[in-house]
Design a protein around this motif. Structure first.
Motif, PDB file in Angstrom:
ATOM      1  N   ARG A  67      12.080   9.605   6.739  1.00 47.30           N
ATOM      2  CA  ARG A  67      11.875  10.513   7.876  1.00 47.30           C
ATOM      3  C   ARG A  67      11.694   9.750   9.194  1.00 47.30           C
ATOM      4  O   ARG A  67      12.302  10.102  10.213  1.00 47.30           O
ATOM      5  CB  ARG A  67      10.661  11.404   7.616  1.00 47.30           C
ATOM      6  CG  ARG A  67      10.443  12.440   8.715  1.00 47.30           C
ATOM      7  CD  ARG A  67       9.305  13.382   8.374  1.00 47.30           C
ATOM      8  NE  ARG A  67       9.598  14.212   7.249  1.00 47.30           N
ATOM      9  CZ  ARG A  67      10.227  15.391   7.306  1.00 47.30           C
ATOM     10  NH1 ARG A  67      10.632  15.847   8.459  1.00 47.30           N
ATOM     11  NH2 ARG A  67      10.442  16.096   6.227  1.00 47.30           N
ATOM     12  N   ALA A  68      10.933   8.698   9.196  1.00 49.66           N
ATOM     13  CA  ALA A  68      10.690   7.930  10.425  1.00 49.66           C
ATOM     14  C   ALA A  68      12.002   7.343  10.950  1.00 49.66           C
ATOM     15  O   ALA A  68      12.252   7.350  12.155  1.00 49.66           O
ATOM     16  CB  ALA A  68       9.665   6.839  10.179  1.00 49.66           C
ATOM     17  N   GLN A  70      14.962   8.502  10.590  1.00 54.00           N
ATOM     18  CA  GLN A  70      15.830   9.555  11.107  1.00 54.00           C
ATOM     19  C   GLN A  70      15.497   9.866  12.563  1.00 54.00           C
ATOM     20  O   GLN A  70      16.395  10.151  13.363  1.00 54.00           O
ATOM     21  CB  GLN A  70      15.659  10.835  10.268  1.00 54.00           C
ATOM     22  CG  GLN A  70      16.210  10.724   8.866  1.00 54.00           C
ATOM     23  CD  GLN A  70      15.980  11.983   8.060  1.00 54.00           C
ATOM     24  OE1 GLN A  70      15.645  13.020   8.604  1.00 54.00           O
ATOM     25  NE2 GLN A  70      16.174  11.869   6.759  1.00 54.00           N
ATOM     26  N   TYR A  71      14.231   9.820  12.921  1.00 58.68           N
ATOM     27  CA  TYR A  71      13.823  10.145  14.288  1.00 58.68           C
ATOM     28  C   TYR A  71      14.095   8.996  15.255  1.00 58.68           C
ATOM     29  O   TYR A  71      14.085   9.201  16.462  1.00 58.68           O
ATOM     30  CB  TYR A  71      12.341  10.542  14.335  1.00 58.68           C
ATOM     31  CG  TYR A  71      12.099  11.891  13.671  1.00 58.68           C
ATOM     32  CD1 TYR A  71      12.640  13.054  14.234  1.00 58.68           C
ATOM     33  CD2 TYR A  71      11.360  11.990  12.516  1.00 58.68           C
ATOM     34  CE1 TYR A  71      12.444  14.280  13.629  1.00 58.68           C
ATOM     35  CE2 TYR A  71      11.164  13.224  11.911  1.00 58.68           C
ATOM     36  CZ  TYR A  71      11.709  14.368  12.470  1.00 58.68           C
ATOM     37  OH  TYR A  71      11.520  15.583  11.892  1.00 58.68           O
ATOM     38  N   GLU A  72      14.312   7.791  14.750  1.00 59.47           N
ATOM     39  CA  GLU A  72      14.582   6.643  15.625  1.00 59.47           C
ATOM     40  C   GLU A  72      15.981   6.707  16.207  1.00 59.47           C
ATOM     41  O   GLU A  72      16.264   6.042  17.170  1.00 59.47           O
ATOM     42  CB  GLU A  72      14.394   5.347  14.852  1.00 59.47           C
ATOM     43  CG  GLU A  72      12.959   5.069  14.500  1.00 59.47           C
ATOM     44  CD  GLU A  72      12.813   3.835  13.613  1.00 59.47           C
ATOM     45  OE1 GLU A  72      13.805   3.124  13.405  1.00 59.47           O
ATOM     46  OE2 GLU A  72      11.696   3.603  13.136  1.00 59.47           O
ATOM     47  N   ARG A  73      16.861   7.460  15.639  1.00 59.87           N
ATOM     48  CA  ARG A  73      18.253   7.497  16.107  1.00 59.87           C
ATOM     49  C   ARG A  73      18.382   8.103  17.437  1.00 59.87           C
ATOM     50  O   ARG A  73      18.098   8.924  18.028  1.00 59.87           O
ATOM     51  CB  ARG A  73      19.126   8.230  15.096  1.00 59.87           C
ATOM     52  CG  ARG A  73      19.300   7.432  13.860  1.00 59.87           C
ATOM     53  CD  ARG A  73      20.250   8.140  12.972  1.00 59.87           C
ATOM     54  NE  ARG A  73      20.533   7.277  11.815  1.00 59.87           N
ATOM     55  CZ  ARG A  73      21.499   7.472  10.981  1.00 59.87           C
ATOM     56  NH1 ARG A  73      22.287   8.497  11.130  1.00 59.87           N
ATOM     57  NH2 ARG A  73      21.706   6.683   9.971  1.00 59.87           N
TER      58      ARG A  73
END
Length: 73
Positions: A67-68, A70-73
């Motif tokens: 999950r982490a 995925q949000y960095e993109r």
């Protein structure tokens, strides 16, 4: 072709006699056609189930990102 004897209650026997007459066929032929159709449906369902269980996803082969990440993109 095989001859068989079936047992049913009086109401069912009367109904199938009327239904056969309505379709201008015999009780024997009508019941035989119903059973053959049921057999085809069962065979088709069983084949569809085998196909569904054998289906391999077209998605990506690697596991999804955490999950982490995925949000960095």
């Amino acid at each position: 072709m095989k001859n068989i004897t079936i047992t049913m209650d009086d109401a069912a026997a009367e109904w199938v006699r009327v239904e056969a007459a309505r379709r201008a066929t015999s009780v024997s032929r009508l019941v035989g056609e119903w059973l053959a159709e049921r057999m085809r449906q069962e065979d088709a369902y069983a084949q569809a189930m085998r196909d569904a269980l054998a289906f391999e996803s077209w998605g990506r082969a690697e596991p999804p990102l955490p999950r982490a990440a995925q949000y960095e993109r």
